[in-house]
Design a protein around this motif. Structure first.
Motif, mmCIF file in Angstrom:
data_model
loop_
_atom_site.group_PDB
_atom_site.id
_atom_site.type_symbol
_atom_site.label_atom_id
_atom_site.label_comp_id
_atom_site.label_asym_id
_atom_site.label_seq_id
_atom_site.Cartn_x
_atom_site.Cartn_y
_atom_site.Cartn_z
ATOM 1 N N GLU A 84 0.860 -1.185 0.000
ATOM 2 C CA GLU A 84 0.000 0.000 0.000
ATOM 3 C C GLU A 84 0.898 1.237 0.000
ATOM 4 N N ARG A 85 0.859 2.002 -1.103
ATOM 5 C CA ARG A 85 1.834 3.083 -1.291
ATOM 6 C C ARG A 85 1.182 4.317 -1.928
ATOM 7 N N ARG A 86 1.919 5.427 -1.909
ATOM 8 C CA ARG A 86 1.486 6.676 -2.511
ATOM 9 C C ARG A 86 2.698 7.319 -3.206
ATOM 10 N N ILE A 87 2.494 8.544 -3.748
ATOM 11 C CA ILE A 87 3.530 9.243 -4.518
ATOM 12 C C ILE A 87 3.871 10.563 -3.841
ATOM 13 N N ALA A 88 5.162 10.914 -3.864
ATOM 14 C CA ALA A 88 5.626 12.193 -3.334
ATOM 15 C C ALA A 88 6.582 12.828 -4.339
#
Length: 504
Positions: A300-304
């Motif tokens: 479970e990941r996101r973007i920065a």
């Protein structure tokens, strides 16, 4: 006669100013819409997006990324690198690209991903047709994990890829007239080195013989080639970016002792790796990278996103991970000082009230600056709310804290969306609908954010307002995407102290 516009004016023309008369800002994690759900495990549905690669093509920025569910992860499109919207291209055979990479060579846009070979189209939105596999000089097929394509200033094209696990990074030159074909046998540049402690797996890098070296990316700066990579694994909060340097695109490469150049600093943003680097609107370099959430699933990941520069000795420096509002690309000449001055005002405040919560998911978990805990409202609560007294902190003399007031100028909401129960993929045209009110006394509130009609589906929201004095902040959730619970990983109030606190 030609005339160059100052970079700040160029940025203003690109972005414009906000309704509050403020220059555009961004905050991590980025607010991408239409992040797909994945619910392969019953009761553990979650969103995820990772492995971003951004290119600039015909006046727009295109972000390719690993999507969740059955989503292709292609493309999020932006004019300014801050405001992104999802547009799915046409893939002729429906292939779902993991760790996608896109490059323009000649008349075509080429698309590749883990073990997919090459696809191509004359239009970046497709349709993409299968062009073929990568072929070694002897005719054997080469399957690439985390492939990254690089075009040098002389027009030559290269592929870099991971061997998986501890094997490290490989690369080869491609025939620029047919980039399926390798000009030479792949060179092995480097492998996992246990002496580089940050490459060891574990939350404290405690596994001294295990790693996963992946996510190569090539950047050329002046006459030096910077071969970047990520370790020890995307499911680790210690995931970070390292660098090897060379004067040639195929080496030999020398380890840069300043590695890792991007790593977890113990705050909200962790698991920072598998990235790409792109020129921004004013020519400055920016890094887009994966960050870890890891609640409902270890992927479970996101973007920065953060700024990239080089020091006097030529070492790559990624100024991040940042966790507070930053000026948008193109709005600050001194990008080493790109913070806006707004700081978190809500973290660990003692007096936080909610309309309801489930057992073990109290309001304190929405303001602890930690992505592995969350506040969750009761399922019968039609309009859950959370109220924060910004003055209330730990202290033996609460009277001193009670005198403090603040200028509030922004809010970030990171929704947890725990236990999603719907179907896989991009499923909703309804975003979170909510309002934010502020007060000086906790009784009389005035509205500063009204998203009661919001229809943009985002798991993260960032709302800016003209600075306003407040001691209390109240968030009310009015509606939510279907098949989710109202749950918030973090609700962060940003701003500055209005008056100095009393002297001790």
């Amino acid at each position: 006669m030609s005339m160059k516009l100052p970079s700040l004016l160029v940025a203003m023309l690109i972005y414009g100013l906000s309704s509050a008369g403020q220059a555009p800002q961004y905050i991590n994690p980025l607010q991408l819409d239409a992040i797909a759900f994945n619910n392969r495990e019953p009761g553990r549905g979650h969103r995820s997006v990772a492995d971003p690669q951004v290119i600039f093509h015909k006046g727009k920025y295109y972000m390719a990324a690993t999507g969740g569910g059955d989503a292709k992860g292609l493309f999020w499109v932006s004019d300014d690198m801050v405001n992104w919207s999802y547009h799915e291209p046409v893939i002729s055979d429906g292939t779902n690209f993991i760790a996608p990479h896109v490059i323009a060579v000649g008349d075509y846009i080429y698309l590749t991903g883990n073990h997919t070979g090459l696809y191509r189209s004359k239009n970046i939105m497709g349709p993409y047709e299968k062009y073929g596999d990568f072929i070694r000089p002897g005719g054997e097929v080469l399957k690439c994990f985390d492939p990254a394509l690089f075009m040098d200033t002389d027009g030559k094209v290269y592929v870099y890829y991971s061997g998986g696990a501890e094997r490290g990074i490989y690369g080869a030159e491609l025939d620029k007239n047919d980039i399926r074909k390798l000009v030479n046998e792949p060179a092995h540049f480097f492998a996992y080195n246990p002496a580089h402690a940050w490459e060891n797996q574990g939350s404290f890098n405690e596994y001294t013989h295990v790693s996963w070296i992946e996510g190569p990316y090539m950047t050329k700066h002046n006459d030096t080639y910077y071969l970047q990579y990520s370790a020890p694994g995307t499911d680790m909060k210690t995931y970070a970016v390292g660098v090897y340097r060379s004067k040639y695109p195929l080496g030999p490469f020398t380890y840069d002792e300043t590695s890792p150049v991007l790593k977890n600093k113990g705050g909200l943003i962790n698991g920072t790796g598998h990235h790409s680097i792109i020129n921004g609107p004013d020519g400055s370099l920016w890094c887009f990278y994966t960050m870890l959430v890891n609640n409902w699933h270890f992927f479970e990941r996101r973007i920065a996103m953060d700024h990239v520069t080089f020091d006097k000795e030529g070492h790559m420096v990624i100024i991040g991970p940042t966790e507070t509002p930053q000026m948008a690309p193109g709005f600050n000449k001194d990008l080493k000082k790109n913070q806006t001055g707004s700081i978190p005002l809500s973290v660990d405040k003692l007096k936080t009230n909610v309309s309801s919560h489930t057992p073990g998911r109290g309001p304190e978990y929405a303001i602890d600056n930690y992505l592995r805990t969350w506040w969750q409202a009761d399922s019968t609560d039609a309009k859950p709310w959370l109220e924060i007294d910004l003055r209330a902190h730990i202290g033996i003399d609460p009277v001193r804290f009670a005198k403090q007031s603040f200028n509030v100028d922004g809010f970030r909401i990171i929704f947890a969306e725990g236990g999603y129960r719907g179907k896989r993929g991009i499923t909703s045209s309804l975003g979170y609908q909510y309002k934010i009110d502020v007060s000086d006394d906790g009784k009389q509130y005035r509205n500063v954010v009204d998203k009661s009609a919001n229809k943009t589906d985002r798991a993260i929201e960032f709302d800016r307002i003209a600075a306003t004095q407040a001691k209390f902040v109240k968030l009310t959730i009015l509606n939510k995407p279907p098949n989710t619970d109202v749950s918030i990983l973090e609700f962060t109030v940003f701003g500055q102290a209005l008056i100095p606190p009393p002297k001790l």
